[in-house]
Write an enzyme that holds these catalytic residues in place. Structure first.
Site, mmCIF file in Angstrom:
data_model
loop_
_atom_site.group_PDB
_atom_site.id
_atom_site.type_symbol
_atom_site.label_atom_id
_atom_site.label_comp_id
_atom_site.label_asym_id
_atom_site.label_seq_id
_atom_site.Cartn_x
_atom_site.Cartn_y
_atom_site.Cartn_z
ATOM 1 N N ARG A 182 13.951 1.079 8.373
ATOM 2 C CA ARG A 182 12.503 1.299 8.421
ATOM 3 C C ARG A 182 11.713 0.004 8.570
ATOM 4 O O ARG A 182 10.719 -0.035 9.291
ATOM 5 C CB ARG A 182 12.049 2.066 7.183
ATOM 6 C CG ARG A 182 12.607 3.488 7.165
ATOM 7 C CD ARG A 182 12.016 4.319 6.071
ATOM 8 N NE ARG A 182 12.580 5.668 6.104
ATOM 9 C CZ ARG A 182 12.135 6.660 5.367
ATOM 10 N NH1 ARG A 182 11.120 6.473 4.540
ATOM 11 N NH2 ARG A 182 12.704 7.852 5.444
ATOM 12 N N ASP A 237 -2.176 11.335 -1.282
ATOM 13 C CA ASP A 237 -0.881 10.728 -0.959
ATOM 14 C C ASP A 237 -1.065 9.221 -0.865
ATOM 15 O O ASP A 237 -2.174 8.734 -0.588
ATOM 16 C CB ASP A 237 -0.322 11.268 0.359
ATOM 17 C CG ASP A 237 1.202 11.132 0.432
ATOM 18 O OD1 ASP A 237 1.901 12.117 0.134
ATOM 19 O OD2 ASP A 237 1.687 10.031 0.754
#
Length: 276
Positions: free
Chosen positions: A37, A143
């Site tokens: 990532r 979030d």
């Protein structure tokens, strides 16, 4: 041989940064995930290895840190995931709220870790027409990841994303693109939802009380100390007999005596809660 040098020291520094920022624990088994990532960020910044990326991150925290955290956090969700929770809301919770909240006519739900929005939209579908029109019914959806939050706010999904919904649900709540490959949530479903970016470990601007908090597949990434602190904070912001739902692989220890275990990762606050 890997594209970028990634030392034990690099991994530890990244793990410490992530833990201090948002409480997520990155064990050794997450090392390959971290590499894949963050390698994208290294390429995008035209850097040569993880050490240079960490140096860049320190010097450009305002510019890069959100992208760093977004790259690490995991987001996997679907509409009506863990359907038994929504069945409980419909058959058990809503009838109780219609009685207990009849004077205030106020209902508050919080999707804590809403990811790309499937959870709060599923909640909105469940609540639709369940309360009289003069009631104040709101869903807060938060979030940490600003990218998934933007997708949630847009309300646009692929045909694969909505695969589990019925034809009736699709017709009622979504606008279908001409090619049939995209579905956009109708404004009517979005009216009761407020999407906000929030780090659960920092100060919370909202005061509550909430009748239900869904924190599903979030605390699985935290260590016990962080989980315990979060459960305590949730209890403080829940209504007198409010509910907390966790994910299927998560649980709460018996030491949290302010909650009663209702089974199937559902918990209720208050001395009058029915336990199992």
């Amino acid at each position: 041989m890997k594209e970028f040098l990634f030392t034990d020291r690099d991994f530890k520094e990244i793990a410490d940064l992530v833990y201090n920022a948002c409480g997520i624990v990155l064990g050794e088994h997450k090392r390959e995930m971290v590499y894949s990532r963050l390698a994208r960020r290294i390429r995008e910044r035209n850097l040569v290895d993880f050490k240079s990326y960490l140096a860049f991150l320190k010097k450009n925290k305002d510019q890069e840190f959100d992208a760093f955290i977004n790259a690490i956090t995991t987001n996997l969700t679907s509409f009506f995931r863990e359907i038994h929770h929504f069945e409980f809301i419909k058959s058990e919770l809503i009838p109780v709220l219609l009685k207990t909240n009849k004077h205030s006519k106020r209902v508050r739900f919080w999707s804590a870790g809403c990811s790309t929005g499937e959870e709060p939209y599923s909640l909105a579908m469940t609540l639709n027409a369940a309360f009289p029109s003069d009631w104040d019914v709101k869903i807060l959806a938060t979030d940490l990841d600003s990218n998934v939050l933007a997708k949630a706010q847009s309300g646009v999904y692929t045909a694969a994303n909505v695969n589990g919904l019925s034809e009736q649900q699709l017709k009622r709540w979504f606008l279908k693109s001409k090619d049939g490959e995209a579905y956009k949530v109708k404004p009517k479903l979005q009216e009761c939802i407020a999407f906000k970016r929030l780090n659960l470990l920092q100060e919370w601007p909202m005061k509550g009380p909430f009748d239900l908090i869904l924190c599903r597949n979030v605390v699985i990434y935290f260590d016990k100390e962080t989980k315990d602190q979060l459960f305590e904070r949730y209890a403080n912001i829940l209504s007198e007999q409010g509910h907390l739902f966790l994910g299927h692989s998560e649980s709460m220890g018996k030491e949290h005596s302010q909650y009663k275990n209702l089974g199937k990762t559902m918990y209720q606050k208050g001395s009058n809660a029915r336990g199992i």
